[in-house]
Motif scaffolding. Structure first.
Motif, PDB file in Angstrom:
ATOM      1  N   ILE A 102      14.604 -44.187  -0.565  1.00  0.00           N
ATOM      2  CA  ILE A 102      14.735 -44.866   1.007  1.00  0.00           C
ATOM      3  C   ILE A 102      15.766 -45.769   1.019  1.00  0.00           C
ATOM      4  O   ILE A 102      16.915 -45.782   2.214  1.00  0.00           O
ATOM      5  N   GLY A 103      15.845 -46.716   0.180  1.00  0.00           N
ATOM      6  CA  GLY A 103      16.776 -47.745  -0.082  1.00  0.00           C
ATOM      7  C   GLY A 103      18.221 -47.295  -0.137  1.00  0.00           C
ATOM      8  O   GLY A 103      19.196 -47.617   0.606  1.00  0.00           O
TER       9      GLY A 103
ATOM     10  N   LEU B 292      19.237 -45.683   3.345  1.00  0.00           N
ATOM     11  CA  LEU B 292      19.599 -46.879   4.224  1.00  0.00           C
ATOM     12  C   LEU B 292      20.928 -47.412   3.992  1.00  0.00           C
ATOM     13  O   LEU B 292      21.708 -47.818   4.796  1.00  0.00           O
TER      14      LEU B 292
ATOM     15  N   GLY C 265      23.416 -45.039   5.281  1.00  0.00           N
ATOM     16  CA  GLY C 265      23.367 -45.495   6.825  1.00  0.00           C
ATOM     17  C   GLY C 265      24.232 -46.929   7.024  1.00  0.00           C
ATOM     18  O   GLY C 265      24.577 -46.745   8.135  1.00  0.00           O
ATOM     19  N   GLY C 266      24.258 -47.617   6.215  1.00  0.00           N
ATOM     20  CA  GLY C 266      24.747 -48.956   6.269  1.00  0.00           C
ATOM     21  C   GLY C 266      26.417 -48.957   6.525  1.00  0.00           C
ATOM     22  O   GLY C 266      27.093 -49.657   7.034  1.00  0.00           O
TER      23      GLY C 266
ATOM     24  N   PHE D 220      21.618 -51.533   8.836  1.00  0.00           N
ATOM     25  CA  PHE D 220      20.775 -50.778   7.613  1.00  0.00           C
ATOM     26  C   PHE D 220      21.190 -51.264   6.330  1.00  0.00           C
ATOM     27  O   PHE D 220      20.047 -51.281   5.520  1.00  0.00           O
ATOM     28  N   LYS D 221      22.441 -51.502   6.059  1.00  0.00           N
ATOM     29  CA  LYS D 221      22.845 -51.906   4.887  1.00  0.00           C
ATOM     30  C   LYS D 221      22.088 -53.074   4.292  1.00  0.00           C
ATOM     31  O   LYS D 221      21.627 -53.244   3.098  1.00  0.00           O
TER      32      LYS D 221
ATOM     33  N   ALA E  37      18.725 -52.341   3.477  1.00  0.00           N
ATOM     34  CA  ALA E  37      18.408 -51.564   2.413  1.00  0.00           C
ATOM     35  C   ALA E  37      18.462 -52.631   1.073  1.00  0.00           C
ATOM     36  O   ALA E  37      17.902 -52.573   0.291  1.00  0.00           O
TER      37      ALA E  37
END
Length: 123
Positions: free
Chosen positions: A57-58, A61, A64-65, A71-72, A75
């Motif tokens: 999940i991290g 993210l 996504g960052g 998001f980064k 994460a």
């Protein structure tokens, strides 16, 4: 100076993504060597896959960052405890040859947040 800061940030980001990416996938897809290593640290299959999913999940993210900087940062804040936990587990079991990546991830977490233009800590 801004160029050096940006280069350090993105190189740290790439290595952070690489290490957590392969570690999470090895746990989720139950690579034999990772499962044996986690078992030797005291984690059963359920916990190993759970840790892998949290790391995955991290990683998602982090990816996504690239489009949304929040998001980064989220994460990195999510993955930092995994890095600290891995470092602690390897040191507690005297696996000194495995602790380097987790120690580097701890430092890179701080570097990534400190060099990010959108992240601020106000005390």
């Amino acid at each position: 100076m801004e160029i050096i800061k940006s280069i350090v940030h993105w190189l740290s980001y790439a290595y952070y993504l690489y290490v957590f990416g392969y570690a999470s996938l090895f746990k989720v897809f139950q690579k034999t060597s990772m499962m044996q290593s986690m078992h030797s640290l005291g984690f059963n299959k359920f916990w190993t896959i759970g840790i892998g999913l949290g790391e995955l999940i991290g990683v998602l993210l982090l990816l996504g960052g690239l489009y949304n900087p929040q998001f980064k940062n989220l994460a990195v804040l999510l993955l930092f405890p995994f890095a600290v936990g891995a470092f602690t587990a390897h040191m507690a079991h005297q696996e000194y040859h495995h602790f380097y990546n987790s120690l580097i991830m701890c430092f890179l977490s701080i570097i990534l947040l400190a060099t990010d233009k959108t992240f601020k800590i106000i005390l």
